[in-house]
Design an enzyme around this catalytic site. Structure first.
Site, mmCIF file in Angstrom:
data_model
loop_
_atom_site.group_PDB
_atom_site.id
_atom_site.type_symbol
_atom_site.label_atom_id
_atom_site.label_comp_id
_atom_site.label_asym_id
_atom_site.label_seq_id
_atom_site.Cartn_x
_atom_site.Cartn_y
_atom_site.Cartn_z
ATOM 1 N N ASP A 12 33.652 48.990 29.854
ATOM 2 C CA ASP A 12 34.845 48.187 29.603
ATOM 3 C C ASP A 12 36.057 48.965 30.130
ATOM 4 O O ASP A 12 36.386 50.031 29.599
ATOM 5 C CB ASP A 12 34.950 47.957 28.098
ATOM 6 N N ILE A 13 36.701 48.423 31.146
ATOM 7 C CA ILE A 13 37.794 49.148 31.807
ATOM 8 C C ILE A 13 38.957 49.434 30.852
ATOM 9 O O ILE A 13 39.698 50.402 31.050
ATOM 10 C CB ILE A 13 38.265 48.377 33.070
ATOM 11 N N ASN A 26 45.889 36.800 37.727
ATOM 12 C CA ASN A 26 46.130 35.589 38.521
ATOM 13 C C ASN A 26 47.598 35.574 38.945
ATOM 14 O O ASN A 26 48.387 36.422 38.522
ATOM 15 C CB ASN A 26 45.728 34.331 37.757
ATOM 16 N N GLY A 34 38.518 36.689 31.128
ATOM 17 C CA GLY A 34 37.829 37.820 31.742
ATOM 18 C C GLY A 34 38.520 39.148 31.488
ATOM 19 O O GLY A 34 39.037 39.401 30.394
ATOM 20 N N ASP A 36 41.275 40.230 32.621
ATOM 21 C CA ASP A 36 42.714 40.017 32.390
ATOM 22 C C ASP A 36 42.991 39.841 30.886
ATOM 23 O O ASP A 36 43.877 40.509 30.315
ATOM 24 C CB ASP A 36 43.133 38.760 33.184
ATOM 25 N N SER A 119 37.987 39.534 41.613
ATOM 26 C CA SER A 119 37.573 38.220 42.159
ATOM 27 C C SER A 119 36.100 37.864 41.957
ATOM 28 O O SER A 119 35.688 36.771 42.338
ATOM 29 C CB SER A 119 37.893 38.080 43.660
ATOM 30 N N VAL A 122 35.334 34.598 37.490
ATOM 31 C CA VAL A 122 35.603 33.155 37.655
ATOM 32 C C VAL A 122 36.103 32.821 39.064
ATOM 33 O O VAL A 122 35.952 31.683 39.506
ATOM 34 C CB VAL A 122 36.600 32.599 36.610
ATOM 35 N N TYR A 123 36.635 33.799 39.793
ATOM 36 C CA TYR A 123 37.110 33.511 41.150
ATOM 37 C C TYR A 123 35.973 33.424 42.169
ATOM 38 O O TYR A 123 36.186 33.010 43.309
ATOM 39 C CB TYR A 123 38.163 34.530 41.596
HETATM 40 P P1 ADP Z 1 38.499 37.153 38.633
HETATM 41 O O1 ADP Z 1 39.301 35.981 38.156
HETATM 42 O O2 ADP Z 1 39.293 38.038 39.562
HETATM 43 O O3 ADP Z 1 37.167 36.752 39.182
HETATM 44 P P2 ADP Z 1 37.278 38.035 36.114
HETATM 45 O O4 ADP Z 1 37.950 38.745 34.999
HETATM 46 O O5 ADP Z 1 36.737 36.679 35.858
HETATM 47 O O6 ADP Z 1 38.316 38.061 37.331
HETATM 48 O O7 ADP Z 1 36.092 38.943 36.654
HETATM 49 C C1 ADP Z 1 36.241 40.080 37.451
HETATM 50 C C2 ADP Z 1 35.150 41.081 37.126
HETATM 51 O O8 ADP Z 1 35.512 41.811 35.951
HETATM 52 C C3 ADP Z 1 33.792 40.454 36.811
HETATM 53 O O9 ADP Z 1 32.801 41.130 37.566
HETATM 54 C C4 ADP Z 1 33.613 40.690 35.320
HETATM 55 O O10 ADP Z 1 32.258 40.905 34.986
HETATM 56 C C5 ADP Z 1 34.397 41.958 35.121
HETATM 57 N N1 ADP Z 1 34.904 42.219 33.751
HETATM 58 C C6 ADP Z 1 35.170 41.344 32.755
HETATM 59 N N2 ADP Z 1 35.637 41.983 31.668
HETATM 60 C C7 ADP Z 1 35.673 43.311 32.000
HETATM 61 C C8 ADP Z 1 36.051 44.510 31.307
HETATM 62 N N3 ADP Z 1 36.518 44.476 30.055
HETATM 63 N N4 ADP Z 1 35.949 45.693 31.973
HETATM 64 C C9 ADP Z 1 35.507 45.752 33.246
HETATM 65 N N5 ADP Z 1 35.133 44.668 33.953
HETATM 66 C C10 ADP Z 1 35.211 43.464 33.333
#
Ligand code: ADP
Length: 173
Positions: A12-13, A26, A34, A36, A119, A122-123
């Site tokens: 988890d970042i 976005n 996600g 964000d 991206s 959901v992108y």
């Molecule tokens: P985007 O709209 O740019 O596609 P998302 O948040 O839907 O952004 O997804 C981007 C990536 O981040 C995906 O591969 C998702 O699995 C990953 N992701 C989601 N939550 C976390 C988190 N807490 N830490 C790291 N990566 C995450």
């Protein structure tokens, strides 16, 4: 070698104690789902307040804010492209996100930054191709800049991290 300054991590970042984490934002910069949503939840309402003043951000670019309640001192909000099939400049826009985020990290003298897989949620950007772009942009940038000293590519699952490891291995040759 620039590749040695890049590391693939899984997790988890929002929990990473690095100088800056990159958000897959976005264009509104006002939060979303996600990663964000996770970053805004962990950073607290001060982040949204600061983002409101930024007036959004174009796809392919990035803007920087403080980290607020996060362990990270900064958040770099990068806006990735929405995948429309690949003929709409998506690859160049994704590369632009990485470049701009790295420039901001350099200009703020950040030692270590962490990227999520921009991206690829959901992108809808294909994960393997996105990892190739991430590695290529980081390698090219680090080869000509001392800052950031280190880049973490943070994947949310072990399966996704494999794309990052493979791209890094191919880049090492
Ligand atoms: P985007 O709209 O740019 O596609 P998302 O948040 O839907 O952004 O997804 C981007 C990536 O981040 C995906 O591969 C998702 O699995 C990953 N992701 C989601 N939550 C976390 C988190 N807490 N830490 C790291 N990566 C995450």
């Amino acid at each position: 070698m620039a590749e040695q300054r890049i590391k693939v991590v899984v997790g988890d970042i929002t929990t990473l104690a690095v100088d800056g984490i990159v958000n897959a934002a976005n264009e509104s910069l006002l939060g979303g789902g996600g990663v964000d949503g996770a970053i805004h939840r962990a950073a607290g309402p001060g982040l949204l307040e600061e983002c409101r003043a930024l007036g959004g951000c174009a796809a392919g670019s990035a803007k920087i804010t403080a980290g607020h309640d996060l362990a990270a001192r900064y958040v770099i909000h990068a806006v990735g492209p929405i995948w429309e099939g690949g003929d709409d400049g998506e690859a160049e826009l994704l590369a632009g996100c990485y470049r701009t985020a790295l420039e901001l990290a350099r200009d703020h003298d950040l030692e270590t930054i962490a990227f999520p897989a921009i991206s690829t949620g959901v992108y809808g950007f294909p994960k393997r191709a996105a990892a190739e772009i991430a590695v290529a942009q980081c390698v090219a940038f680090l080869a000509r800049s001392d800052r950031p000293a280190r880049v973490l590519l943070c994947f949310f699952s072990e399966a996704d991290a494999e794309f990052g490891r493979e791209a890094l291995a191919r880049s090492r040759g």
